[in-house]
Design a protein around this motif. Structure first.
Motif, PDB file in Angstrom:
ATOM      1  N   GLN A 268      -8.810 -12.999  11.757  1.00  0.00           N
ATOM      2  CA  GLN A 268      -9.246 -12.779  13.132  1.00  0.00           C
ATOM      3  C   GLN A 268      -8.799 -11.408  13.637  1.00  0.00           C
ATOM      4  OE1 GLN A 268     -11.258 -14.743  15.077  1.00  0.00           O
ATOM      5  NE2 GLN A 268     -11.236 -12.985  16.441  1.00  0.00           N
ATOM      6  N   VAL A 269      -7.564 -11.039  13.374  1.00  0.00           N
ATOM      7  CA  VAL A 269      -7.059  -9.739  13.810  1.00  0.00           C
ATOM      8  C   VAL A 269      -7.867  -8.619  13.155  1.00  0.00           C
ATOM      9  CG1 VAL A 269      -5.088  -8.148  13.610  1.00  0.00           C
ATOM     10  CG2 VAL A 269      -4.714 -10.500  14.370  1.00  0.00           C
ATOM     11  N   LEU A 270      -8.126  -8.735  11.854  1.00  0.00           N
ATOM     12  CA  LEU A 270      -8.885  -7.693  11.161  1.00  0.00           C
ATOM     13  C   LEU A 270     -10.321  -7.609  11.671  1.00  0.00           C
ATOM     14  CD1 LEU A 270      -7.472  -8.147   7.557  1.00  0.00           C
ATOM     15  CD2 LEU A 270      -7.004  -6.284   9.159  1.00  0.00           C
ATOM     16  N   ARG A 271     -10.924  -8.751  11.997  1.00  0.00           N
ATOM     17  CA  ARG A 271     -12.279  -8.724  12.590  1.00  0.00           C
ATOM     18  C   ARG A 271     -12.260  -8.003  13.930  1.00  0.00           C
ATOM     19  NH1 ARG A 271     -13.167 -14.143  10.608  1.00  0.00           N
ATOM     20  NH2 ARG A 271     -12.392 -14.932  12.570  1.00  0.00           N
ATOM     21  N   ASN A 272     -11.249  -8.284  14.744  1.00  0.00           N
ATOM     22  CA  ASN A 272     -11.139  -7.624  16.050  1.00  0.00           C
ATOM     23  C   ASN A 272     -10.936  -6.114  15.895  1.00  0.00           C
ATOM     24  OD1 ASN A 272     -11.450 -10.022  17.417  1.00  0.00           O
ATOM     25  ND2 ASN A 272      -9.258 -10.353  17.716  1.00  0.00           N
TER      26      ASN A 272
ATOM     27  N   PRO B 159       0.823  -1.216   0.000  1.00  0.00           N
ATOM     28  CA  PRO B 159       0.000   0.000   0.000  1.00  0.00           C
ATOM     29  C   PRO B 159       0.855   1.263   0.000  1.00  0.00           C
ATOM     30  CG  PRO B 159      -0.661  -1.516   1.761  1.00  0.00           C
ATOM     31  CD  PRO B 159       0.597  -2.050   1.164  1.00  0.00           C
ATOM     32  N   ALA B 160       0.327   2.308  -0.640  1.00  0.00           N
ATOM     33  CA  ALA B 160       1.038   3.585  -0.688  1.00  0.00           C
ATOM     34  C   ALA B 160       0.946   4.319   0.648  1.00  0.00           C
ATOM     35  CB  ALA B 160       0.471   4.454  -1.799  1.00  0.00           C
ATOM     36  N   ASP B 161      -0.183   4.184   1.333  1.00  0.00           N
ATOM     37  CA  ASP B 161      -0.389   4.865   2.614  1.00  0.00           C
ATOM     38  C   ASP B 161       0.512   4.219   3.665  1.00  0.00           C
ATOM     39  OD1 ASP B 161      -1.357   5.541   5.224  1.00  0.00           O
ATOM     40  OD2 ASP B 161      -3.289   6.089   4.349  1.00  0.00           O
ATOM     41  N   PRO B 162       1.381   5.008   4.320  1.00  0.00           N
ATOM     42  CA  PRO B 162       2.302   4.422   5.305  1.00  0.00           C
ATOM     43  C   PRO B 162       1.589   3.710   6.446  1.00  0.00           C
ATOM     44  CG  PRO B 162       2.610   6.814   5.147  1.00  0.00           C
ATOM     45  CD  PRO B 162       1.564   6.431   4.160  1.00  0.00           C
ATOM     46  N   ARG B 163       0.401   4.187   6.815  1.00  0.00           N
ATOM     47  CA  ARG B 163      -0.347   3.513   7.891  1.00  0.00           C
ATOM     48  C   ARG B 163      -0.787   2.129   7.438  1.00  0.00           C
ATOM     49  NH1 ARG B 163      -4.125   8.625   8.335  1.00  0.00           N
ATOM     50  NH2 ARG B 163      -3.858   8.173   6.145  1.00  0.00           N
ATOM     51  N   GLU B 164      -1.179   2.016   6.182  1.00  0.00           N
ATOM     52  CA  GLU B 164      -1.583   0.719   5.654  1.00  0.00           C
ATOM     53  C   GLU B 164      -0.379  -0.217   5.527  1.00  0.00           C
ATOM     54  OE1 GLU B 164      -3.851   1.182   2.067  1.00  0.00           O
ATOM     55  OE2 GLU B 164      -5.262   2.547   3.033  1.00  0.00           O
ATOM     56  N   ARG B 165       0.802   0.345   5.182  1.00  0.00           N
ATOM     57  CA  ARG B 165       2.017  -0.480   5.107  1.00  0.00           C
ATOM     58  C   ARG B 165       2.349  -1.060   6.470  1.00  0.00           C
ATOM     59  NH1 ARG B 165       4.174   3.502   1.541  1.00  0.00           N
ATOM     60  NH2 ARG B 165       5.405   4.387   3.199  1.00  0.00           N
ATOM     61  N   ILE B 166       2.136  -0.260   7.525  1.00  0.00           N
ATOM     62  CA  ILE B 166       2.397  -0.747   8.885  1.00  0.00           C
ATOM     63  C   ILE B 166       1.474  -1.916   9.201  1.00  0.00           C
ATOM     64  CG2 ILE B 166       2.205  -0.155  11.340  1.00  0.00           C
ATOM     65  CD1 ILE B 166       3.134   2.711  10.503  1.00  0.00           C
ATOM     66  N   ILE B 167       0.206  -1.761   8.858  1.00  0.00           N
ATOM     67  CA  ILE B 167      -0.765  -2.835   9.119  1.00  0.00           C
ATOM     68  C   ILE B 167      -0.409  -4.076   8.299  1.00  0.00           C
ATOM     69  CG2 ILE B 167      -3.187  -3.519   8.849  1.00  0.00           C
ATOM     70  CD1 ILE B 167      -3.864  -0.522   9.490  1.00  0.00           C
ATOM     71  N   ALA B 168      -0.083  -3.878   7.014  1.00  0.00           N
ATOM     72  CA  ALA B 168       0.272  -5.011   6.152  1.00  0.00           C
ATOM     73  C   ALA B 168       1.502  -5.738   6.696  1.00  0.00           C
ATOM     74  CB  ALA B 168       0.522  -4.530   4.721  1.00  0.00           C
ATOM     75  N   ALA B 169       2.493  -4.978   7.161  1.00  0.00           N
ATOM     76  CA  ALA B 169       3.700  -5.594   7.712  1.00  0.00           C
ATOM     77  C   ALA B 169       3.383  -6.370   8.983  1.00  0.00           C
ATOM     78  CB  ALA B 169       4.755  -4.530   7.991  1.00  0.00           C
ATOM     79  N   ALA B 170       2.488  -5.839   9.812  1.00  0.00           N
ATOM     80  CA  ALA B 170       2.118  -6.517  11.053  1.00  0.00           C
ATOM     81  C   ALA B 170       1.382  -7.816  10.758  1.00  0.00           C
ATOM     82  CB  ALA B 170       1.251  -5.603  11.920  1.00  0.00           C
ATOM     83  N   LEU B 171       0.606  -7.845   9.698  1.00  0.00           N
ATOM     84  CA  LEU B 171      -0.168  -9.041   9.358  1.00  0.00           C
ATOM     85  C   LEU B 171       0.658 -10.088   8.618  1.00  0.00           C
ATOM     86  CD1 LEU B 171      -3.470  -7.378   8.110  1.00  0.00           C
ATOM     87  CD2 LEU B 171      -3.107  -8.540  10.291  1.00  0.00           C
ATOM     88  N   GLU B 172       1.765  -9.666   8.025  1.00  0.00           N
ATOM     89  CA  GLU B 172       2.522 -10.533   7.133  1.00  0.00           C
ATOM     90  C   GLU B 172       2.963 -11.858   7.750  1.00  0.00           C
ATOM     91  OE1 GLU B 172       6.637  -9.862   5.194  1.00  0.00           O
ATOM     92  OE2 GLU B 172       5.123  -8.936   3.927  1.00  0.00           O
TER      93      GLU B 172
END
Length: 154
Positions: free
Chosen positions: A132-136, A110-123
């Protein structure tokens, strides 16, 4: 105190390719099967020694080849950087690794740095864990929105 050794030519290639890939050093190192610290030492060309000095680091050919593969550096690039040994290792890597690395390099970050942080955390999570994390998170956001609307109504 000793001067820091200069980074070798292959290190500059790998560092630039890592930035272009959109991978973090942690992600790239994991895909190459090495530690983040070892990746950084190879790219910097030195390690910090106790007492404040620096020791030169030259990555083994096989390790440099795996790093190159992950971030899309070619065997020809490695030859140009005076690492024909790593170039030969890169040519010898199994085609299965080629396919995996090509698939990873097609990953869109993702281009948005906040989304990159989330994507990296989920990776590092399995698809079920990611879901499950996204539902929470969604549940927490809904609760926060409801609380916010109640606070505004008062």
């Amino acid at each position: 105190m000793a001067d820091r050794p200069e980074a070798p030519p292959e290190a500059a290639l790998i560092a630039a390719a890592t930035r272009r890939s959109g991978l973090s050093v942690r992600q790239a190192a994991k895909q190459a099967g090495i530690s983040e610290g070892w990746w950084r030492q190879i790219v910097k060309g030195y390690q910090s020694l106790s007492g404040g000095g620096f020791g030169p680091v030259r990555g083994p050919a096989e390790t440099v080849a795996r790093m190159a593969k992950v971030v899309g550096v070619t065997a020809e690039d490695l030859v140009g950087a005076h690492r024909p040994d790593a170039a030969e290792e890169l040519r010898q890597l199994p085609s299965r690794v080629d396919d995996e690395c090509q698939e990873r390099s097609r990953t869109v970050y993702p281009a948005d740095p906040r989304e990159r942080i989330i994507a990296a955390a989920l990776e590092g999570l399995t698809p079920d864990e990611q879901e499950q994390v996204l539902r929470n998170v969604e549940r927490h956001l809904r609760l926060a929105a409801r609380r916010g609307s109640r606070d505004r109504a008062v």
